[in-house]
Design a protein around this motif. Structure first.
Motif, short mmCIF file in Angstrom:
data_model
loop_
_atom_site.label_atom_id
_atom_site.label_comp_id
_atom_site.label_asym_id
_atom_site.label_seq_id
_atom_site.Cartn_x
_atom_site.Cartn_y
_atom_site.Cartn_z
N ASP A 24 0.82 -1.21 0.00
CA ASP A 24 0.00 0.00 0.00
C ASP A 24 0.86 1.26 0.00
O ASP A 24 0.58 2.23 -0.72
N ILE A 27 2.50 1.63 -3.49
CA ILE A 27 1.53 2.12 -4.48
C ILE A 27 1.33 3.62 -4.30
O ILE A 27 1.35 4.39 -5.27
N LEU A 38 -2.29 4.07 -11.43
CA LEU A 38 -2.48 2.69 -11.03
C LEU A 38 -3.28 1.99 -12.13
O LEU A 38 -4.48 2.19 -12.27
N SER A 40 -3.51 -1.41 -12.70
CA SER A 40 -4.24 -2.58 -12.20
C SER A 40 -3.74 -2.91 -10.81
O SER A 40 -2.60 -2.60 -10.45
N HIS A 41 -4.61 -3.54 -10.03
CA HIS A 41 -4.23 -3.99 -8.69
C HIS A 41 -5.00 -5.27 -8.43
O HIS A 41 -6.19 -5.25 -8.13
N ALA A 46 0.50 -4.99 -8.12
CA ALA A 46 0.01 -3.70 -8.61
C ALA A 46 0.88 -3.24 -9.77
O ALA A 46 2.10 -3.34 -9.70
#
Length: 293
Positions: A24, A27, A38, A40-41, A46
């Motif tokens: 987290d 990111i 972002l 994709s996660h 990620a």
């Protein structure tokens, strides 16, 4: 004599994969500070980049320890921006949101660059290239330097209102990847003699710069923090470097060449992977193949 075993002139770099302890937080840093989107996660993975282009892939691996001091691995991931205004927006964003991660800046003659270290000590370079017509070459070596570049002056000269309101606008890609290695001679043998890059600059026995198609460098290797290091253990930090070649024929030729030199390859029909002498994982693919996540 013209070499026939070179990588194609329009070879480029793909995403850099990092193994991270705090997904987290990482990111947030690359999205909110470095101004990547972002893309994709999905669970522990990620993908961040610009538009549809992945730049950094984060793999959550909290069970791993930090790299050993002075180990081989990533020196920095270098992200190149199309314009000075886009670069200024990104530099301003990091400087504003994570000022303690700024580590320096320089005018390299071929480019203007700003350096940072992410929250898990992975190096980052954000840069803009001058036009190739202004680069100076002597006997096949590109002239680069490390000249003073004031970040506040750069931002004041190139920051725009659009950059303030939408700092993630504009195109950006991985321009080059810089590795920490144990020795330059082995790096030259692997990346130039076998993989097929050409040497563009060298700093004695401490650093080597290589590229395809006359770019100033797609990859670099130095021993500044890692002289004498051996193969890496599995740890946080660099997971994989992606190289993109134009066609499947280029991929097949590379696989044949690496096999000829006794380099063990991982060939799944779409990508060819292998490890350099320090266990830095390299995966080569064509642009039509998405990076493995």
């Amino acid at each position: 004599m013209t070499r026939t075993d070179l990588l194609a002139a329009d070879t480029g770099m793909g995403a850099v994969t990092l193994r991270v302890g705090n997904l987290d937080a990482m990111i947030a840093y690359y999205r909110d500070a470095v101004t990547l989107e972002l893309l994709s996660h999905d669970g522990p993975v990620a993908v961040l980049g610009r538009g549809t282009t992945p730049i950094v892939i984060l793999q959550h691996a909290p069970e791993l320890a930090s790299p050993e001091p002075r180990a081989a691995g990533l020196f920095h991931t270098a992200i190149v921006f199309d314009t000075q205004a886009q670069l200024a927006a990104a530099v301003y964003s990091v400087a504003t949101k994570h000022p303690g991660t700024f580590t320096g800046s320089a005018d390299h003659l071929v480019s203007q660059a700003f350096y940072f270290t992410d929250p898990e000590s992975n190096g980052i370079e954000l840069y803009w290239d001058r036009d190739r017509s202004s680069w100076s070459w002597t006997h096949g070596q590109v002239e680069m330097a490390t000249l003073y570049l004031d970040p506040n002056t750069f931002i004041s000269e190139h920051m725009t209102e659009a950059g303030v309101s939408d700092p993630s606008a504009g195109h950006a890609v991985v321009g080059h990847v810089h590795l920490s290695v144990g020795d330059v001679a082995s790096a030259r043998e692997f990346y130039v003699d076998r993989l097929g890059f050409e040497t563009t600059a060298a700093l004695g026995d401490s650093a080597l710069f290589v590229s395809a198609g006359g770019y100033h460098h797609h990859m670099a290797m130095n021993t500044w923090n890692s002289a004498g290091s051996g193969r890496r253990r599995l740890a946080l930090g660099l997971g994989q470097v992606d190289i993109i070649v134009p066609t499947g024929d280029d991929l097949a030729a590379l696989n044949e060449r690496m096999s000829h030199y006794g380099v063990q390859t991982r060939n799944d029909g779409q990508t060819v992977g292998f490890d350099d002498p320090w266990a830095n994982a390299i995966t080569v693919r064509t642009a039509s193949v998405s990076p493995a996540v």
